[in-house]
Design a protein around this motif. Structure first.
Motif, PDB file in Angstrom:
ATOM      1  N   THR A 166       0.817  -1.219   0.000  1.00 49.46           N
ATOM      2  CA  THR A 166       0.000   0.000   0.000  1.00 49.46           C
ATOM      3  C   THR A 166       0.849   1.267   0.000  1.00 49.46           C
ATOM      4  OG1 THR A 166      -0.100  -0.021   2.433  1.00 49.46           O
ATOM      5  CG2 THR A 166      -1.887  -1.135   1.247  1.00 49.46           C
ATOM      6  N   ALA A 167       2.143   1.154   0.257  1.00 44.99           N
ATOM      7  CA  ALA A 167       3.010   2.328   0.351  1.00 44.99           C
ATOM      8  C   ALA A 167       3.118   3.045  -0.994  1.00 44.99           C
ATOM      9  CB  ALA A 167       4.397   1.927   0.843  1.00 44.99           C
ATOM     10  N   SER A 168       3.149   4.363  -0.953  1.00 44.95           N
ATOM     11  CA  SER A 168       3.179   5.158  -2.182  1.00 44.95           C
ATOM     12  C   SER A 168       4.491   5.011  -2.942  1.00 44.95           C
ATOM     13  CB  SER A 168       2.946   6.634  -1.862  1.00 44.95           C
ATOM     14  OG  SER A 168       3.951   7.117  -0.969  1.00 44.95           O
ATOM     15  N   ASP A 169       5.548   4.579  -2.233  1.00 41.96           N
ATOM     16  CA  ASP A 169       6.842   4.408  -2.902  1.00 41.96           C
ATOM     17  C   ASP A 169       7.107   2.968  -3.320  1.00 41.96           C
ATOM     18  OD1 ASP A 169       7.233   3.241  -0.447  1.00 41.96           O
ATOM     19  OD2 ASP A 169       9.062   4.357   0.048  1.00 41.96           O
ATOM     20  N   GLY A 170       6.152   2.061  -3.076  1.00 41.96           N
ATOM     21  CA  GLY A 170       6.312   0.673  -3.480  1.00 41.96           C
ATOM     22  C   GLY A 170       7.213  -0.141  -2.576  1.00 41.96           C
ATOM     23  N   SER A 171       7.618   0.393  -1.442  1.00 44.76           N
ATOM     24  CA  SER A 171       8.594  -0.286  -0.587  1.00 44.76           C
ATOM     25  C   SER A 171       8.045  -1.541   0.078  1.00 44.76           C
ATOM     26  CB  SER A 171       9.112   0.670   0.489  1.00 44.76           C
ATOM     27  OG  SER A 171       8.032   1.174   1.273  1.00 44.76           O
ATOM     28  N   ASP A 172       6.720  -1.666   0.152  1.00 42.37           N
ATOM     29  CA  ASP A 172       6.136  -2.872   0.761  1.00 42.37           C
ATOM     30  C   ASP A 172       5.521  -3.800  -0.283  1.00 42.37           C
ATOM     31  OD1 ASP A 172       4.022  -1.233   0.112  1.00 42.37           O
ATOM     32  OD2 ASP A 172       2.972  -1.449   2.023  1.00 42.37           O
ATOM     33  N   SER A 173       5.907  -3.605  -1.532  1.00 42.82           N
ATOM     34  CA  SER A 173       5.443  -4.468  -2.624  1.00 42.82           C
ATOM     35  C   SER A 173       6.599  -5.364  -3.042  1.00 42.82           C
ATOM     36  CB  SER A 173       4.956  -3.624  -3.809  1.00 42.82           C
ATOM     37  OG  SER A 173       4.452  -4.447  -4.835  1.00 42.82           O
ATOM     38  N   TYR A 174       6.654  -6.540  -2.448  1.00 46.22           N
ATOM     39  CA  TYR A 174       7.773  -7.466  -2.668  1.00 46.22           C
ATOM     40  C   TYR A 174       7.274  -8.888  -2.435  1.00 46.22           C
ATOM     41  CZ  TYR A 174       7.736  -7.364   2.427  1.00 46.22           C
ATOM     42  OH  TYR A 174       7.343  -7.437   3.733  1.00 46.22           O
ATOM     43  N   ALA A 175       8.090  -9.856  -2.833  1.00 46.82           N
ATOM     44  CA  ALA A 175       7.759 -11.266  -2.620  1.00 46.82           C
ATOM     45  C   ALA A 175       8.621 -11.831  -1.497  1.00 46.82           C
ATOM     46  CB  ALA A 175       7.979 -12.067  -3.897  1.00 46.82           C
ATOM     47  N   GLU A 176       8.177 -12.949  -0.941  1.00 44.29           N
ATOM     48  CA  GLU A 176       8.957 -13.686   0.047  1.00 44.29           C
ATOM     49  C   GLU A 176       8.603 -15.163  -0.062  1.00 44.29           C
ATOM     50  OE1 GLU A 176       8.050 -12.480   4.006  1.00 44.29           O
ATOM     51  OE2 GLU A 176       5.879 -12.427   3.656  1.00 44.29           O
ATOM     52  N   GLU A 177       9.513 -16.004   0.381  1.00 45.48           N
ATOM     53  CA  GLU A 177       9.282 -17.443   0.312  1.00 45.48           C
ATOM     54  C   GLU A 177       8.327 -17.883   1.410  1.00 45.48           C
ATOM     55  OE1 GLU A 177      12.555 -20.260  -0.874  1.00 45.48           O
ATOM     56  OE2 GLU A 177      12.229 -20.976   1.170  1.00 45.48           O
ATOM     57  N   LEU A 178       7.309 -18.646   1.011  1.00 45.73           N
ATOM     58  CA  LEU A 178       6.371 -19.206   1.981  1.00 45.73           C
ATOM     59  C   LEU A 178       6.843 -20.562   2.487  1.00 45.73           C
ATOM     60  CD1 LEU A 178       2.818 -18.546   0.442  1.00 45.73           C
ATOM     61  CD2 LEU A 178       3.826 -17.462   2.455  1.00 45.73           C
ATOM     62  N   GLN A 179       7.384 -21.358   1.560  1.00 46.40           N
ATOM     63  CA  GLN A 179       7.810 -22.716   1.904  1.00 46.40           C
ATOM     64  C   GLN A 179       8.847 -23.174   0.896  1.00 46.40           C
ATOM     65  OE1 GLN A 179       4.957 -25.748   3.676  1.00 46.40           O
ATOM     66  NE2 GLN A 179       5.143 -26.563   1.624  1.00 46.40           N
ATOM     67  N   GLY A 180       9.916 -23.785   1.352  1.00 49.94           N
ATOM     68  CA  GLY A 180      10.985 -24.211   0.470  1.00 49.94           C
ATOM     69  C   GLY A 180      10.571 -25.338  -0.462  1.00 49.94           C
ATOM     70  N   ARG A 181      11.356 -25.548  -1.491  1.00 51.63           N
ATOM     71  CA  ARG A 181      11.036 -26.514  -2.539  1.00 51.63           C
ATOM     72  C   ARG A 181      10.982 -27.940  -2.030  1.00 51.63           C
ATOM     73  NH1 ARG A 181      16.531 -27.193  -6.102  1.00 51.63           N
ATOM     74  NH2 ARG A 181      15.076 -28.392  -7.355  1.00 51.63           N
ATOM     75  N   SER A 182      11.768 -28.258  -0.997  1.00 53.06           N
ATOM     76  CA  SER A 182      11.837 -29.631  -0.503  1.00 53.06           C
ATOM     77  C   SER A 182      10.823 -29.929   0.598  1.00 53.06           C
ATOM     78  CB  SER A 182      13.248 -29.934   0.011  1.00 53.06           C
ATOM     79  OG  SER A 182      13.581 -29.072   1.089  1.00 53.06           O
ATOM     80  N   ALA A 183      10.153 -28.892   1.112  1.00 54.04           N
ATOM     81  CA  ALA A 183       9.230 -29.093   2.228  1.00 54.04           C
ATOM     82  C   ALA A 183       7.984 -29.874   1.801  1.00 54.04           C
ATOM     83  CB  ALA A 183       8.828 -27.746   2.826  1.00 54.04           C
ATOM     84  N   TRP A 184       7.548 -29.663   0.571  1.00 49.45           N
ATOM     85  CA  TRP A 184       6.358 -30.349   0.056  1.00 49.45           C
ATOM     86  C   TRP A 184       6.580 -30.640  -1.423  1.00 49.45           C
ATOM     87  CZ3 TRP A 184       0.772 -27.959  -0.492  1.00 49.45           C
ATOM     88  CH2 TRP A 184      -0.144 -28.998  -0.767  1.00 49.45           C
ATOM     89  N   PRO A 185       7.234 -31.743  -1.747  1.00 45.57           N
ATOM     90  CA  PRO A 185       7.526 -32.049  -3.154  1.00 45.57           C
ATOM     91  C   PRO A 185       6.245 -32.252  -3.966  1.00 45.57           C
ATOM     92  CG  PRO A 185       8.863 -33.386  -1.678  1.00 45.57           C
ATOM     93  CD  PRO A 185       7.799 -32.743  -0.834  1.00 45.57           C
ATOM     94  N   LEU A 186       6.133 -31.509  -5.037  1.00 45.05           N
ATOM     95  CA  LEU A 186       5.022 -31.649  -5.973  1.00 45.05           C
ATOM     96  C   LEU A 186       5.593 -31.735  -7.381  1.00 45.05           C
ATOM     97  CD1 LEU A 186       2.468 -28.985  -4.624  1.00 45.05           C
ATOM     98  CD2 LEU A 186       2.433 -31.458  -4.234  1.00 45.05           C
ATOM     99  N   ALA A 187       4.780 -32.207  -8.305  1.00 45.46           N
ATOM    100  CA  ALA A 187       5.171 -32.257  -9.718  1.00 45.46           C
ATOM    101  C   ALA A 187       4.277 -31.316 -10.507  1.00 45.46           C
ATOM    102  CB  ALA A 187       5.060 -33.674 -10.261  1.00 45.46           C
ATOM    103  N   VAL A 188       4.826 -30.764 -11.570  1.00 44.63           N
ATOM    104  CA  VAL A 188       4.069 -29.877 -12.448  1.00 44.63           C
ATOM    105  C   VAL A 188       4.342 -30.294 -13.887  1.00 44.63           C
ATOM    106  CG1 VAL A 188       3.633 -27.512 -13.184  1.00 44.63           C
ATOM    107  CG2 VAL A 188       4.277 -27.963 -10.808  1.00 44.63           C
ATOM    108  N   ALA A 189       3.271 -30.546 -14.624  1.00 47.41           N
ATOM    109  CA  ALA A 189       3.386 -30.836 -16.054  1.00 47.41           C
ATOM    110  C   ALA A 189       3.070 -29.567 -16.831  1.00 47.41           C
ATOM    111  CB  ALA A 189       2.426 -31.950 -16.452  1.00 47.41           C
ATOM    112  N   VAL A 190       3.934 -29.210 -17.757  1.00 46.98           N
ATOM    113  CA  VAL A 190       3.738 -28.017 -18.581  1.00 46.98           C
ATOM    114  C   VAL A 190       3.464 -28.471 -20.006  1.00 46.98           C
ATOM    115  CG1 VAL A 190       4.748 -25.864 -19.400  1.00 46.98           C
ATOM    116  CG2 VAL A 190       5.301 -26.710 -17.104  1.00 46.98           C
ATOM    117  N   ALA A 191       2.219 -28.307 -20.445  1.00 47.42           N
ATOM    118  CA  ALA A 191       1.830 -28.709 -21.796  1.00 47.42           C
ATOM    119  C   ALA A 191       1.916 -27.500 -22.719  1.00 47.42           C
ATOM    120  CB  ALA A 191       0.414 -29.277 -21.798  1.00 47.42           C
ATOM    121  N   ILE A 192       2.817 -27.565 -23.676  1.00 51.29           N
ATOM    122  CA  ILE A 192       3.023 -26.456 -24.609  1.00 51.29           C
ATOM    123  C   ILE A 192       2.145 -26.682 -25.833  1.00 51.29           C
ATOM    124  CG2 ILE A 192       4.728 -25.262 -26.043  1.00 51.29           C
ATOM    125  CD1 ILE A 192       6.845 -26.105 -23.958  1.00 51.29           C
TER     126      ILE A 192
END
Length: 336
Positions: A166-192
């Protein structure tokens, strides 16, 4: 430490594409490139961008080489200008130099597979490395956001959440990790289903949706609820809940796109057929759930033990050119 090539500081980095499970569509501030709503994504190990940035004193402008071809450097320059500002404050020569950026994707560019996400995340890590900067992940995420909203998430691996802020300078518009890649292994199929660039740029589509769709206010109002439910599903490792919400949020986004004037129709026949194939898998007892971004490609989440069954089902869909299987991927990192 940054290396020297032809008298200029250089560094290379790799960042992976991500797919949003809870998507953003629309800008809060176009100048700062802050999103109108937050988002949650998974980073993909199988899709990545490698980028080298070299600052040189003999250049009069920035250069971008994308997949071996000279390309428009306007968006890249916007991020490099910010990096140069940091470098100048730190007394690094890169603060007063232009750069050559060489970037390659191991998947189709501009085709709805988030090449801008991996591209700008890799750019930020390489450029700050070449400029001798050691910035925290949050600051890297903010820098990446200036190039592409989804790039802020590709700084991180596994599950990542982007905060609209909500900050006017964008300082609070960022990403952060919720959970590491190994904590919950899932698979993703990408159909092109299409290898060429998509017909309507996402940034343009977002502006048109905000201006013309009667569903846009409802899209904004329902975002926080979807984000909270997705966080809960990830924390509980509830795959059914995660998958159902992923599909729901995806189809809600495309309803918004379809109600834009003129309508934003990113799907092709193979996209629709693949959606039905996923539903048939579920009817047969295979838990699999699709999501589709602004493009014709379909991504399917499944459990690792079902990955081959899902791959075969998607490969059998007429019009699917290729199916790439992926696990969850790492955050962006320096190659050298």
């Amino acid at each position: 430490m940054d290396q020297l090539i032809n008298g200029g500081a250089t560094a290379a980095a790799r960042a992976h594409s991500n797919i949003a499970l809870v998507k953003y569509w629309g800008k809060r501030d176009a100048t700062l490139n802050t999103p109108a709503v937050g988002s949650i994504s998974v980073t993909l190990d199988a899709l990545y961008t490698d980028t080298r940035v070299t600052f040189r004193s003999d250049l009069t402008d920035d250069e971008l080489w994308l997949d071996g071809c000279r390309s428009d450097a306007t968006r890249v320059r916007r991020v490099l200008d910010l990096v140069r500002g940091y470098a100048a404050s730190a007394g690094h020569p890169a603060g007063g130099q232009h750069a050559v950026v060489s970037s390659t994707n191991n998947f189709p560019t501009g085709a709805g597979l988030a090449s801008s996400a991996s591209g700008f995340a890799a750019l930020v890590v390489a450029a700050t490395g070449a400029a001798g900067l050691a910035l925290p992940a949050r600051e890297l995420s903010i820098l990446a956001r200036h190039g592409s909203g989804s790039a802020a998430r590709s700084i991180f691996g596994g599950f990542a959440e982007m905060h609209a802020g909500t900050a006017s300078d964008g300082s609070d518009s960022y990403a952060e990790e919720l959970q590491g890649r190994s904590a919950w292994p899932l698979a993703v199929a990408v159909a092109i289903t299409e290898r060429g660039e998509k017909s309507i740029n996402s940034t343009i589509g977002m502006v048109e949706s905000a201006a013309t769709s009667p569903f846009y206010p409802a899209w904004l109002d329902s975002a926080d609820g979807d984000l909270a439910e997705m966080r809960a599903a990830i924390a509980a490792r509830d795959f059914t809940r995660l998958g159902e919400l992923t599909e729901y949020n995806c189809l809600k986004l495309h309803a918004l796109m379809l109600s834009t004037r003129p309508a934003l129709i990113y799907w092709n026949a193979a996209t629709v057929a693949a959606m039905h194939a996923v539903r048939e898998l579920r009817s047969g007892g295979v838990p699999a759930y699709f999501t589709i971004d602004a493009g014709p490609q379909i991504k399917v989440l499944c459990l690792p033990g079902d990955a081959e069954v899902v791959r075969q089902a998607l490969a059998a869909v007429p019009g699917v050119h290729e199916v790439r299987m992926s696990t969850l991927g790492p955050g962006a990192y320096r190659l050298e």
